[in-house]
Design a protein around this motif. Sequence first.
Motif, PDB file in Angstrom:
ATOM      1  N   ASP A 211      85.681 133.193  67.028  1.00 43.19           N
ATOM      2  CA  ASP A 211      85.020 132.441  66.565  1.00 43.19           C
ATOM      3  C   ASP A 211      85.788 131.076  65.767  1.00 43.19           C
ATOM      4  O   ASP A 211      85.454 130.563  64.632  1.00 43.19           O
ATOM      5  CB  ASP A 211      84.150 133.115  65.485  1.00 43.19           C
ATOM      6  N   GLU A 212      87.200 130.779  65.995  1.00 46.76           N
ATOM      7  CA  GLU A 212      87.748 129.893  65.264  1.00 46.76           C
ATOM      8  C   GLU A 212      87.679 128.568  65.852  1.00 46.76           C
ATOM      9  O   GLU A 212      87.674 128.458  66.897  1.00 46.76           O
ATOM     10  CB  GLU A 212      89.550 130.303  65.540  1.00 46.76           C
ATOM     11  N   PHE A 213      87.648 127.542  64.755  1.00 51.71           N
ATOM     12  CA  PHE A 213      87.543 126.115  65.190  1.00 51.71           C
ATOM     13  C   PHE A 213      88.822 125.311  64.448  1.00 51.71           C
ATOM     14  O   PHE A 213      88.882 124.469  64.811  1.00 51.71           O
ATOM     15  CB  PHE A 213      86.194 125.575  64.533  1.00 51.71           C
ATOM     16  N   LEU A 214      89.608 126.280  64.062  1.00 55.69           N
ATOM     17  CA  LEU A 214      90.949 125.688  63.494  1.00 55.69           C
ATOM     18  C   LEU A 214      92.096 126.450  64.308  1.00 55.69           C
ATOM     19  O   LEU A 214      91.842 127.728  64.350  1.00 55.69           O
ATOM     20  CB  LEU A 214      91.175 125.554  62.159  1.00 55.69           C
ATOM     21  N   VAL A 258      84.957 128.385  76.288  1.00 49.12           N
ATOM     22  CA  VAL A 258      83.747 128.615  75.376  1.00 49.12           C
ATOM     23  C   VAL A 258      82.680 128.959  76.555  1.00 49.12           C
ATOM     24  O   VAL A 258      82.265 128.407  77.431  1.00 49.12           O
ATOM     25  CB  VAL A 258      83.461 127.064  74.746  1.00 49.12           C
ATOM     26  N   SER A 259      82.388 130.270  75.962  1.00 44.33           N
ATOM     27  CA  SER A 259      81.687 130.993  77.278  1.00 44.33           C
ATOM     28  C   SER A 259      80.097 130.899  77.025  1.00 44.33           C
ATOM     29  O   SER A 259      79.040 130.911  77.856  1.00 44.33           O
ATOM     30  CB  SER A 259      81.646 132.529  77.310  1.00 44.33           C
ATOM     31  N   ASP A 260      79.703 130.642  75.901  1.00 47.16           N
ATOM     32  CA  ASP A 260      78.051 130.468  75.282  1.00 47.16           C
ATOM     33  C   ASP A 260      78.072 129.650  74.076  1.00 47.16           C
ATOM     34  O   ASP A 260      78.258 129.826  72.970  1.00 47.16           O
ATOM     35  CB  ASP A 260      77.473 131.750  74.989  1.00 47.16           C
ATOM     36  N   ARG A 261      77.499 128.303  74.430  1.00 49.37           N
ATOM     37  CA  ARG A 261      77.288 127.199  73.467  1.00 49.37           C
ATOM     38  C   ARG A 261      76.037 127.356  72.773  1.00 49.37           C
ATOM     39  O   ARG A 261      75.989 126.668  71.951  1.00 49.37           O
ATOM     40  CB  ARG A 261      77.473 125.779  74.190  1.00 49.37           C
ATOM     41  N   ALA A 267      80.570 128.794  70.037  1.00 49.30           N
ATOM     42  CA  ALA A 267      80.568 127.290  70.028  1.00 49.30           C
ATOM     43  C   ALA A 267      81.607 127.006  68.955  1.00 49.30           C
ATOM     44  O   ALA A 267      82.178 125.850  69.213  1.00 49.30           O
ATOM     45  CB  ALA A 267      79.003 126.860  69.608  1.00 49.30           C
ATOM     46  N   HIS A 268      82.132 127.611  68.055  1.00 44.72           N
ATOM     47  CA  HIS A 268      83.133 127.111  67.330  1.00 44.72           C
ATOM     48  C   HIS A 268      84.596 126.773  68.268  1.00 44.72           C
ATOM     49  O   HIS A 268      85.366 125.864  67.511  1.00 44.72           O
ATOM     50  CB  HIS A 268      83.712 128.572  66.359  1.00 44.72           C
ATOM     51  N   LEU A 269      84.517 127.535  69.220  1.00 42.79           N
ATOM     52  CA  LEU A 269      85.628 127.112  70.023  1.00 42.79           C
ATOM     53  C   LEU A 269      85.918 125.938  70.573  1.00 42.79           C
ATOM     54  O   LEU A 269      86.799 125.190  70.940  1.00 42.79           O
ATOM     55  CB  LEU A 269      85.973 128.188  71.244  1.00 42.79           C
ATOM     56  N   ASP A 270      84.912 124.994  70.743  1.00 39.63           N
ATOM     57  CA  ASP A 270      85.064 123.525  71.213  1.00 39.63           C
ATOM     58  C   ASP A 270      85.416 122.714  69.968  1.00 39.63           C
ATOM     59  O   ASP A 270      86.432 121.733  70.237  1.00 39.63           O
ATOM     60  CB  ASP A 270      83.433 123.030  71.284  1.00 39.63           C
ATOM     61  N   SER A 308      82.851 116.389  76.124  1.00 39.07           N
ATOM     62  CA  SER A 308      81.608 116.357  76.902  1.00 39.07           C
ATOM     63  C   SER A 308      80.713 117.243  76.179  1.00 39.07           C
ATOM     64  O   SER A 308      79.437 117.509  76.725  1.00 39.07           O
ATOM     65  CB  SER A 308      81.564 116.616  78.381  1.00 39.07           C
ATOM     66  N   HIS A 309      80.923 118.079  75.230  1.00 37.22           N
ATOM     67  CA  HIS A 309      80.259 119.052  74.702  1.00 37.22           C
ATOM     68  C   HIS A 309      79.888 118.862  73.187  1.00 37.22           C
ATOM     69  O   HIS A 309      79.396 119.681  72.497  1.00 37.22           O
ATOM     70  CB  HIS A 309      80.904 120.367  74.782  1.00 37.22           C
ATOM     71  N   VAL A 310      79.967 117.413  72.700  1.00 38.46           N
ATOM     72  CA  VAL A 310      79.851 117.182  71.202  1.00 38.46           C
ATOM     73  C   VAL A 310      78.211 117.325  71.109  1.00 38.46           C
ATOM     74  O   VAL A 310      77.962 117.694  69.820  1.00 38.46           O
ATOM     75  CB  VAL A 310      80.416 115.742  71.116  1.00 38.46           C
ATOM     76  N   ALA A 311      77.534 116.933  72.204  1.00 37.91           N
ATOM     77  CA  ALA A 311      75.972 117.114  71.876  1.00 37.91           C
ATOM     78  C   ALA A 311      75.613 118.111  73.007  1.00 37.91           C
ATOM     79  O   ALA A 311      76.334 118.080  74.195  1.00 37.91           O
ATOM     80  CB  ALA A 311      75.585 115.856  71.740  1.00 37.91           C
ATOM     81  N   GLY A 312      74.657 118.493  72.818  1.00 37.42           N
ATOM     82  CA  GLY A 312      74.027 119.192  73.886  1.00 37.42           C
ATOM     83  C   GLY A 312      73.168 120.637  73.539  1.00 37.42           C
ATOM     84  O   GLY A 312      72.148 121.005  74.048  1.00 37.42           O
TER      85      GLY A 312
END
Length: 333
Positions: A211-214, A258-261, A267-270, A308-312
């Motif tokens: 669950d890391e985004f850093l 990222v398996s499930d946005r 989603a943190h992984l994006d 490409s996943h910044v929004a959605g």
Amino acid sequence: MSRFCLDSDTAARFARIALGHVRQEFPHKLDHVLGSDEDAQPPHVLHPIFFGSFDWHSSVHGWWTLLTLRRLFPDTDEARAIEKLADQSFTAEKVGTELAYLKRPLSRGFERPYGWAWLLQLHLEASRHSESWAPELEPLARAFADRLSEHLPALTYPIRVGTHFNTAFALVLSLEWAEQFDEDLAAAIRERAKHWFENDRDCQAWEPGGDEFLSPALIEALCMSRILPEPEFVTWFGGFLPKLDLGQPATLFSPAVVSDRSDGKIAHLDGLNLSRAWCWTSLAPLLPAEEAQLAYDTAEAHLEAAMSHVAGDYMGEHWLASFALLALLANDT
């Protein structure tokens, strides 16, 4: 040369994304400790400025995104919408309510340290505009700076996880503010960063967590690049990642999957891919030529995986544009 840049179309897209969520109150995840029934209040009552974007800290850096884009692209419809909304939001009355929340006895740890650092960044960005936004926000910024000044000597050990509690990330953002507004705090940040990180060697980079985004490794390196003179940093970095020329540790060079946005934690992984791109691009100019090219190539791969996943899906959309903007700003320097 990266194919990703902060052009007018990208800026407009990011601005529309952030304008769409900084005033969206629900769904909302409060960082709120209740002391009585009277404390059970909706987000817009507790936080009349930062009630949108799913949580308080995302609202703060959503606003940082908006003001940054307004400064860089001032002659757009989005910039005019940002200006109007900021005028309505950054008022003495609303800042006063945000300050009153901090004075609650149960709010001592509110948004520590991630939200603190982002609020300082927001105030720093506001100071680059001619409007009254920075003077209005300054009491709130000073309150968080005071909290950070008190917290740094009390924090015996740095927090190295790749989430909101990461110490190095907060120091990176806070130092930039402190160098302009509070030199004593800037000196304390430099001293504590050296105390915590100066002797780190041969980083294994067991990451990412699920669950890391850093990147704990790269954000520490970025922090040290901001507090050490360049020759000292180059020596430190050579000991911290001694096998960089061999592409090791390999985990730092492969974008996260990222398996499930729709899952807010996964989603943190994006965000990890975007923040790694920011770190690698920022570090590259300090590295020897071959290693620098590796850093730029790795940043590009991470941007390719995430942009490409910044929004959605709202679980990412309420915050990812800020980290995309960090990465693209590093690309443009």
